[in-house]
Design an enzyme around this catalytic site. Structure first.
Site, short mmCIF file in Angstrom:
data_model
loop_
_atom_site.label_atom_id
_atom_site.label_comp_id
_atom_site.label_asym_id
_atom_site.label_seq_id
_atom_site.Cartn_x
_atom_site.Cartn_y
_atom_site.Cartn_z
N ASN A 1 -5.62 -31.21 10.39
CA ASN A 1 -5.02 -29.91 10.68
C ASN A 1 -5.17 -29.69 12.19
O ASN A 1 -6.26 -29.40 12.67
CB ASN A 1 -5.76 -28.84 9.88
N LYS B 1 -3.99 -27.37 14.06
CA LYS B 1 -4.04 -25.97 14.52
C LYS B 1 -3.13 -25.80 15.75
O LYS B 1 -2.05 -26.38 15.79
CB LYS B 1 -5.50 -25.57 14.79
N HIS C 1 -4.88 -20.90 4.79
CA HIS C 1 -6.02 -21.31 5.61
C HIS C 1 -6.81 -20.07 6.04
O HIS C 1 -6.23 -19.01 6.27
CB HIS C 1 -5.52 -22.08 6.85
N GLU D 1 -8.01 -19.19 8.74
CA GLU D 1 -7.59 -18.60 10.02
C GLU D 1 -6.36 -17.72 9.83
O GLU D 1 -6.17 -16.74 10.54
CB GLU D 1 -7.38 -19.70 11.07
N GLU E 1 -12.79 -24.85 1.88
CA GLU E 1 -13.22 -24.77 3.27
C GLU E 1 -14.12 -23.55 3.47
O GLU E 1 -13.61 -22.44 3.69
CB GLU E 1 -12.01 -24.66 4.19
N GLY F 1 -15.10 -25.26 12.32
CA GLY F 1 -15.18 -25.24 13.78
C GLY F 1 -16.55 -24.88 14.32
O GLY F 1 -16.71 -24.61 15.51
N SER G 1 -15.93 -28.76 9.67
CA SER G 1 -16.75 -29.63 10.53
C SER G 1 -16.95 -31.03 9.94
O SER G 1 -18.03 -31.61 10.07
CB SER G 1 -18.09 -28.96 10.85
#
Ligand code: PGA
Length: 252
Positions: free
Chosen positions: A9, A11, A95, A97, A167, A173, A213
């Site tokens: 991904n 991003k 996701h 985010e 996730e 991250g 991560s």
């Protein structure tokens, strides 16, 4: 047998030229990796070019999001039809985010999933708890709410076309990965939810990826867990060397 999926991904990283260069380098790696499927999710601007670079190869191209309408007055949004037109076969949906930066709800995730399926895309549906939710013992409930809300109204046959990504938000991250055991436990919860809602056959077939991560040095432990069927990787998917190591994870 569930074939593992290693998905990158990207991003909001990479220009068109950078995306094409990366895909060209990863095509032979994916061709040699018979043990898994390889998916790359570039930003919208690079999708068509990435799909051209990946044409005829074993690298599948994914969007990172989509809107549910086919077309219309929705400034800034991109439809499933357009994503297919750009050469994509997959779309990441829900996701964290998107959920946190854009307030995306389970109901919106559900509409996006249905639209992706209707367009013939393979959705990669993301779920996961925040640190506060984990620390208050709410992980199971959060997964249940996101799973049931996101997948409302889907048939077992629809569900068999979906990939799930677990996730945990606190691991994305941050360099703080869930231990393989923690991840496996959540995967187990998700597979049980699938079993209750869609039946054994479909639940046993669904691929559940771990994300948060994932790096070349921790993917082996994660993939060794029964029930972890691949990885959705952000940061470590941006470099060819590191993504190559992830595709060829220890034990593959
Ligand atoms: P990360 O991102 O690997 O950089 O933690 C994972 C993701 O958000 O899909």
């Amino acid at each position: 047998m569930r074939k593992p999926v290693i998905a990158g991904n990207w991003k909001m990283y990479k220009t068109i030229a950078e995306a094409m260069d990366f895909i060209e380098k990863i095509v032979p790696v994916a061709a040699a990796a018979r043990h898994c499927e390889v998916v790359v999710a570039p930003p919208f601007t690079a999708l068509a070019a990435a799909a051209l670079a990946a044409k005829g190869s074993k690298v599948a191209i994914s969007a990172q999001d989509l809107y549910w309408d086919k077309e219309g007055a929705h400034t800034g949004d991109v439809s499933p039809t357009m994503i297919v037109d750009a050469g994509c076969t997959h779309a990441i949906i829900g996701h964290s985010e998107r959920r946190h930066d854009h307030g995306e709800t389970d109901e919106q995730v559900n509409r996006k999933l249905k639209a992706a399926l209707a367009a013939g895309l393979t959705p990669i549906m993301c779920v996961g708890e925040t640190l506060a939710q984990r620390e208050s013992g709410g992980t199971g409930q959060v997964l249940k709410t996101q799973f049931e809300g996101g997948l409302a109204g889907l048939t077992p046959s629809d569900f068999s076309r979906i990939i799930i990504a677990y996730e945990p938000v606190w691991a994305i991250g941050t360099g703080r990965t869930a231990t393989p055991e923690m991840a496996a436990e959540s995967h187990h919860v998700l597979r049980d939810l699938a079993r209750a809602k869609f039946g054994d056959k479909v639940a046993d077939g669904v691929r559940i990826l771990y994300g948060g991560s994932v790096k070349p040095d921790n993917i082996g432990g994660l993939m060794a867990q029964v029930g972890i069927d691949g990885a959705l990787v952000g940061g470590a998917s941006l470099k060819v060397d590191s993504f190559t190591s992830l595709i060829n994870y220890p034990g593959a």
